[in-house]
Structures are given as C-alpha cells and as structure tokens.
Design a protein around this motif. Structure first.
Motif, PDB file in Angstrom:
ATOM      1  N   ALA A  80       0.818  -1.211   0.000  1.00 19.52           N
ATOM      2  CA  ALA A  80       0.000   0.000   0.000  1.00 19.52           C
ATOM      3  C   ALA A  80       0.853   1.264   0.000  1.00 19.52           C
ATOM      4  O   ALA A  80       0.574   2.214  -0.743  1.00 19.52           O
ATOM      5  N   PHE A  81       1.916   1.290   0.821  1.00 17.67           N
ATOM      6  CA  PHE A  81       2.781   2.467   0.849  1.00 17.67           C
ATOM      7  C   PHE A  81       3.520   2.639  -0.473  1.00 17.67           C
ATOM      8  O   PHE A  81       3.762   3.768  -0.914  1.00 17.67           O
ATOM      9  N   GLU A  82       3.902   1.541  -1.085  1.00 14.65           N
ATOM     10  CA  GLU A  82       4.560   1.622  -2.390  1.00 14.65           C
ATOM     11  C   GLU A  82       3.621   2.241  -3.418  1.00 14.65           C
ATOM     12  O   GLU A  82       4.020   3.080  -4.227  1.00 14.65           O
ATOM     13  N   ARG A  83       2.347   1.850  -3.374  1.00 12.77           N
ATOM     14  CA  ARG A  83       1.385   2.334  -4.366  1.00 12.77           C
ATOM     15  C   ARG A  83       1.101   3.816  -4.210  1.00 12.77           C
ATOM     16  O   ARG A  83       0.820   4.497  -5.209  1.00 12.77           O
ATOM     17  N   ILE A  84       1.149   4.345  -2.968  1.00  7.11           N
ATOM     18  CA  ILE A  84       0.887   5.779  -2.786  1.00  7.11           C
ATOM     19  C   ILE A  84       2.169   6.596  -2.745  1.00  7.11           C
ATOM     20  O   ILE A  84       2.126   7.824  -2.650  1.00  7.11           O
ATOM     21  N   GLY A  85       3.341   5.925  -2.805  1.00  8.93           N
ATOM     22  CA  GLY A  85       4.597   6.647  -2.880  1.00  8.93           C
ATOM     23  C   GLY A  85       4.981   7.362  -1.612  1.00  8.93           C
ATOM     24  O   GLY A  85       5.547   8.456  -1.658  1.00  8.93           O
ATOM     25  N   VAL A  86       4.699   6.759  -0.460  1.00  6.37           N
ATOM     26  CA  VAL A  86       5.040   7.365   0.831  1.00  6.37           C
ATOM     27  C   VAL A  86       6.022   6.455   1.563  1.00  6.37           C
ATOM     28  O   VAL A  86       5.812   5.249   1.648  1.00  6.37           O
ATOM     29  N   GLY A  87       7.085   7.049   2.096  1.00  3.23           N
ATOM     30  CA  GLY A  87       8.060   6.276   2.847  1.00  3.23           C
ATOM     31  C   GLY A  87       7.655   6.119   4.293  1.00  3.23           C
ATOM     32  O   GLY A  87       7.005   7.000   4.865  1.00  3.23           O
ATOM     33  N   TYR A  88       8.024   4.985   4.894  1.00  2.00           N
ATOM     34  CA  TYR A  88       7.711   4.789   6.304  1.00  2.00           C
ATOM     35  C   TYR A  88       8.761   3.911   6.943  1.00  2.00           C
ATOM     36  O   TYR A  88       9.429   3.125   6.281  1.00  2.00           O
ATOM     37  N   GLY A  89       8.909   4.096   8.252  1.00  2.00           N
ATOM     38  CA  GLY A  89       9.823   3.275   9.032  1.00  2.00           C
ATOM     39  C   GLY A  89       9.058   2.507  10.084  1.00  2.00           C
ATOM     40  O   GLY A  89       7.941   2.866  10.462  1.00  2.00           O
ATOM     41  N   LEU A  90       9.665   1.428  10.568  1.00  2.00           N
ATOM     42  CA  LEU A  90       9.032   0.581  11.568  1.00  2.00           C
ATOM     43  C   LEU A  90       9.921   0.445  12.781  1.00  2.00           C
ATOM     44  O   LEU A  90      11.147   0.351  12.653  1.00  2.00           O
ATOM     45  N   ALA A  91       9.319   0.438  13.954  1.00  2.00           N
ATOM     46  CA  ALA A  91      10.057   0.225  15.191  1.00  2.00           C
ATOM     47  C   ALA A  91       9.286  -0.758  16.065  1.00  2.00           C
ATOM     48  O   ALA A  91       8.060  -0.723  16.114  1.00  2.00           O
ATOM     49  N   PRO A 245      -3.822  15.553   5.375  1.00  2.00           N
ATOM     50  CA  PRO A 245      -5.233  15.154   5.458  1.00  2.00           C
ATOM     51  C   PRO A 245      -5.666  14.156   4.389  1.00  2.00           C
ATOM     52  O   PRO A 245      -6.669  13.462   4.578  1.00  2.00           O
ATOM     53  N   ASP A 246      -4.963  14.061   3.263  1.00  2.00           N
ATOM     54  CA  ASP A 246      -5.352  13.127   2.199  1.00  2.00           C
ATOM     55  C   ASP A 246      -4.695  11.761   2.355  1.00  2.00           C
ATOM     56  O   ASP A 246      -5.047  10.824   1.632  1.00  2.00           O
ATOM     57  N   PHE A 247      -3.762  11.648   3.280  1.00  2.00           N
ATOM     58  CA  PHE A 247      -2.956  10.434   3.378  1.00  2.00           C
ATOM     59  C   PHE A 247      -3.792   9.181   3.625  1.00  2.00           C
ATOM     60  O   PHE A 247      -3.651   8.173   2.935  1.00  2.00           O
ATOM     61  N   LEU A 248      -4.684   9.211   4.614  1.00  2.00           N
ATOM     62  CA  LEU A 248      -5.400   8.002   5.008  1.00  2.00           C
ATOM     63  C   LEU A 248      -6.364   7.538   3.928  1.00  2.00           C
ATOM     64  O   LEU A 248      -6.488   6.336   3.672  1.00  2.00           O
ATOM     65  N   ASP A 249      -7.045   8.471   3.266  1.00  2.20           N
ATOM     66  CA  ASP A 249      -7.925   8.091   2.161  1.00  2.20           C
ATOM     67  C   ASP A 249      -7.126   7.431   1.045  1.00  2.20           C
ATOM     68  O   ASP A 249      -7.561   6.424   0.465  1.00  2.20           O
ATOM     69  N   ASP A 250      -5.950   7.990   0.741  1.00  2.00           N
ATOM     70  CA  ASP A 250      -5.106   7.403  -0.300  1.00  2.00           C
ATOM     71  C   ASP A 250      -4.681   5.988   0.081  1.00  2.00           C
ATOM     72  O   ASP A 250      -4.708   5.075  -0.754  1.00  2.00           O
ATOM     73  N   LEU A 251      -4.290   5.804   1.344  1.00  2.00           N
ATOM     74  CA  LEU A 251      -3.842   4.486   1.796  1.00  2.00           C
ATOM     75  C   LEU A 251      -4.990   3.484   1.764  1.00  2.00           C
ATOM     76  O   LEU A 251      -4.838   2.360   1.266  1.00  2.00           O
ATOM     77  N   ASN A 252      -6.140   3.879   2.282  1.00  3.44           N
ATOM     78  CA  ASN A 252      -7.289   2.969   2.299  1.00  3.44           C
ATOM     79  C   ASN A 252      -7.696   2.535   0.904  1.00  3.44           C
ATOM     80  O   ASN A 252      -8.089   1.379   0.683  1.00  3.44           O
ATOM     81  N   ASN A 253      -7.605   3.459  -0.062  1.00  2.28           N
ATOM     82  CA  ASN A 253      -7.981   3.126  -1.433  1.00  2.28           C
ATOM     83  C   ASN A 253      -7.096   2.052  -2.036  1.00  2.28           C
ATOM     84  O   ASN A 253      -7.512   1.347  -2.956  1.00  2.28           O
ATOM     85  N   GLU A 254      -5.869   1.941  -1.523  1.00  2.00           N
ATOM     86  CA  GLU A 254      -4.940   0.956  -2.076  1.00  2.00           C
ATOM     87  C   GLU A 254      -4.933  -0.359  -1.307  1.00  2.00           C
ATOM     88  O   GLU A 254      -4.496  -1.383  -1.844  1.00  2.00           O
ATOM     89  N   LEU A 255      -5.403  -0.356  -0.070  1.00  2.95           N
ATOM     90  CA  LEU A 255      -5.320  -1.571   0.744  1.00  2.95           C
ATOM     91  C   LEU A 255      -6.073  -2.743   0.121  1.00  2.95           C
ATOM     92  O   LEU A 255      -5.646  -3.892   0.234  1.00  2.95           O
ATOM     93  N   GLU A 256      -7.203  -2.456  -0.550  1.00  4.12           N
ATOM     94  CA  GLU A 256      -7.977  -3.550  -1.130  1.00  4.12           C
ATOM     95  C   GLU A 256      -7.220  -4.264  -2.239  1.00  4.12           C
ATOM     96  O   GLU A 256      -7.518  -5.424  -2.554  1.00  4.12           O
ATOM     97  N   PHE A 257      -6.209  -3.608  -2.820  1.00  2.00           N
ATOM     98  CA  PHE A 257      -5.432  -4.226  -3.893  1.00  2.00           C
ATOM     99  C   PHE A 257      -4.202  -4.956  -3.367  1.00  2.00           C
ATOM    100  O   PHE A 257      -3.440  -5.536  -4.139  1.00  2.00           O
ATOM    101  N   CYS A 258      -3.992  -4.908  -2.060  1.00  2.00           N
ATOM    102  CA  CYS A 258      -2.758  -5.436  -1.492  1.00  2.00           C
ATOM    103  C   CYS A 258      -2.960  -6.664  -0.620  1.00  2.00           C
ATOM    104  O   CYS A 258      -2.009  -7.170  -0.042  1.00  2.00           O
TER     105      CYS A 258
END
Length: 440
Positions: A80-91, A245-258
């Motif tokens: 999902a993050f790859e599809r919206i082009g947003v970087g993230y880290g995990l801890a 503010p648009d981040f979560l909508d963008d992520l949710n839209n891609e989750l169904e494809f992942c």
C-alpha cells in the motif's frame, strides 16, 4: 521515488537521526533490538510524508527473522505504501508502549490494533489489514466439554488468561472479567494452560498454533472454542493526519489491492453457513418477487463484449473515486435493487451486500454499488454454466473495501420456474464477523 530499501538491525542505532521520533532505550532481556526500516520515499506532491509506525512481534502478522521484520501485515503495508509513494519506518516495542508513543506524539501510528473508542480519542483507524479469529484455549479434560467450536465463552467470574497489553486483554476488561492472568508472551501463556494453572486463555488462533508448534505441544493437548472475529487496523495519530489530510484516504484506497491471501473457512464455519445461512439464501433466490424482478431486467438488450468492457472500466473508475457511473445509478434505482435492499435490511446485519448478475456476468440488481460491473471473470460466474438447483458456491473470507467488512460470498442459481433453467445468479456477501458469532 525509492532511494533506499534497508531492513537491518543496525539502523536502530541511528533511529534518532533518521526519524526524530524513535527514542533509544535499553533492550530488555527477552526483547530484540529495535529495527527500523527506511524507504526514504516522498509523495508525488513533493511533500515529505515519511512517517514512523510502531509495532510488536506477533507471528504470522509480524515476525523477525535474521534482523528483518516481515509477516502478513508487513507485506500488505509494503504494497500500500509503495502504491501511494510514501516512505515509512518501523520500530518494535511492547504493545502498550506503542500506544503511549502515539498518544504522546512520539510516533505517527501503530499496528495491529482492534477498533477501540479509547484509541479513537487520539488516533484514526485505517481499513482492516487482517482478521483475527479469537478462540478460548483450555487443557483437554480440565474443564467440562460444552459442545465444540461454537460453545459459549467462560463466565465473567471464571479465571482466564491472556497476553499482557494485548487486544484480547483490553476486551476481557471491557467484558468485566475480574480474574485475569496477564502473561508476558504467547509461549508463557501456553505453558500456564499446559500446567493447569489457568482454565481458559483467550488468543488469536493463528498466533496460538504457531507458538504451540514451536513449543513442541501437540494439538491433542488442548481444547479450542471459537469466540469471535476481530478486524485489525493501523491507527494513525490525529496530529499526523492534520498535517497530511489526504494520506489516510489514499492508503485505504490501495489496501484492497494489497491483500495476499483469503482466510480459509474451516469445516465447522462452512458447515454453519450451510446450515444457518444457505437455506435462507436459496429461499430468497426462489422468491416469486425476485424472479419477477429479475425477468424484467433480463429483457434489456445485450451489450457486446467490447461495450461491456468499457462499461466495467467506467464503473470501477467511478467507484474508486467515490462516484457512480450512469449505468450504476440506473441499476441502483430499478425494482430488483430495491427488493435486494429490503432483503439486506432484514438480515439483522448478517448480510453486507447482495446482488444479481445475468448469465453474461453483468450485474443487473444490487443493494449497493459493487466494486465492478462485469463478473464474468469470477468463479461465481463460471459456475452458472453447469449449476443445478442444489448447488452453491461458498467463497473463503476476504476483506471487501466497498462494505468495509470481511465477507464470505455465497452464490446460488436463480431458476426459471417455467423452464427449470438457470436465468441468473444471486450472490450474498455474508459478514462473517456478525453471522458466525457463537450467539448468532
């Protein structure tokens, strides 16, 4: 654009410099060094939206192997993050600390968590990433057998166990269980049951089975009783979402494809659907009003294959944008769709969606807009060529973004009573979280 893809433990040593919100701390004896995964990507707008998500180890959803954090939820988030082009880290940190870090603004989100009014005060949930199946575990023979997989839960006065800080622990407290043993890990919890120190423990079925096998215990040692399905989400801090503010909508839209794999229905679940739900669905498919409304829609001229493809492309594009195509709007207003809405409303929350498609795979009636118009590439359409009166297709469980629920789709034929031939097919999206609860 991706400028880095590193999954190594040494990145934890520079976490403070890399993200600014991940704090160094002494490693606990039983706890791994905190890994950070850095993609270093930016959104297409050019604004750096890089964020840090906290999580904990919970195979098969999150596991650590050779310093690399992986698992089902990680693969879905990667996609999902790859599809919206947003970087993230995990801890990695204990679950309770993860929640506190988000609450105090030291992290941008955490997962996996159940939906909770307490968490809603300072964070916003994503669409579900996974569906847990909570079960009560007891040592075989230590408590009376109460009838198999769909038995009722232990009384609130009974001593029960769960993992410290877990989703199950929160739920037990909300359900007013008073005598709760909080174990530090799944392995410790299983050991307590095996030794007879606690009668019942509440755990996720998959996580329990993995830990049980690693400990070398056989399944014959334990009794298992189903409690409920629990959708698991990512919670993002409200502070982060105010900035983007648009981040979560963008992520949710891609989750169904992942989503990678459906959750397989167990034999008792399939039997419960066949026993409790299928007869009602088959009765619905044979109702005179449904047949009359279906016949009326079948009089419409047939589309060519090319036209059907174009209509489907427009339909799906509009749905993804939160709109309706002209054809979808027309179908939603026809008498068949109105009748299907009545059926869905009368289901008591067990049915999330219901639609009828013709022998070409075109949707001709629906209680709500489906994700696509053309069903001809789906197994449920391919069965219509050789279907008989008693046949039904019961699909495994998948998350459906259009209904925001985990569904098992059940498809049965609509039979023309005059000829005995199949005239169409009826598909019901059964919300398993509601329909397969023990009390249901």
């Amino acid at each position: 654009m991706r400028i880095g893809f590193l999954r190594v433990l040494t990145l934890a040593l520079i976490a403070g410099t890399l993200a600014g919100v991940v704090h160094s701390r002494p490693a606990l004896a039983q706890e791994p060094l905190l890994p950070i995964e850095d993609w270093g990507r930016t959104a297409s707008s050019g604004i750096d939206t890089f964020l840090i998500l906290q999580t904990n180890l919970q195979p098969p959803y999150q596991h650590l192997r050779d310093g690399i954090l992986g698992g089902y939820s990680i693969s879905v988030l990667d996609c999902a993050f790859e599809r919206i082009g947003v970087g993230y880290g995990l801890a990695l940190a204990p679950r309770q600390r993860n929640r506190e870090m988000v609450r105090t603004g030291r992290a941008d989100g955490f997962f996996l968590a159940r939906l909770s009014p307490v968490l809603d005060e300072y964070a916003v949930p994503s669409y579900p990433l996974a569906l847990e199946k909570w079960v009560w575990i007891s040592k075989r023979g230590s408590v009376p057998d109460r009838g198999g997989a769909q038995s009722l839960k232990p009384h609130a006065s009974a001593p029960v166990g769960t993992i410290l800080g877990s989703n199950e622990a929160e739920w037990l407290t909300e359900e007013n269980y008073q005598d709760i043993l909080h174990a530090p890990s799944m392995a410790s919890l299983i050991a307590q049951v095996a030794k007879g120190h606690v009668d019942y423990v509440l755990v996720d079925k998959q996580s329990f089975e993995i830990a049980r096998n690693e400990l070398g215990f056989g399944s014959e040692l334990f009794e298992m009783r189903f409690e409920r399905y629990v959708p698991l989400v990512v919670y993002f801090s409200k502070a982060y979402l105010l900035r983007y503010p648009d981040f979560l909508d963008d992520l949710n839209n891609e989750l169904e494809f992942c989503e990678t794999l459906p959750m397989t229905l167990e034999p008792w679940e399939r039997a419960a659907i066949e026993r409790n739900q299928l007869p009602l669905i088959q009765k619905m498919a044979g109702a005179s009003k449904l047949i009359a409304n279906t016949r009326a829609e079948l009089t419409e001229p047939a589309h060519t294959a090319e036209t059907r493809k174009l209509l489907d492309l427009e339909w799906t594009a509009k749905v993804r944008g939160g709109e309706l195509s002209t054809l979808a709007s027309e179908i939603l207003e026809n008498p068949l769709s109105q009748y299907l809405r009545e059926f869905q409303k009368a289901s008591g929350g067990h049915v999330a969606e219901v639609f009828v498609f013709n022998l070409r795979g075109e949707v001709i009636g629906m209680n709500r807009v489906t994700s696509d118009y053309d069903q001809s590439d789906e197994p449920k359409h391919q069965m219509t060529g050789n279907i008989n009166r008693g046949h039904a297709l019961i699909d495994d469980i998948r998350f459906d973004a259009s209904t925001r629920a985990f569904l098992s789709h059940i498809t049965v034929p609509v039979i023309d009573p005059d000829t005995g031939n199949v005239m169409a097919a009826l598909t019901v999206g059964l919300d398993v979280s509601s329909a397969l609860r023990p009390e249901s």
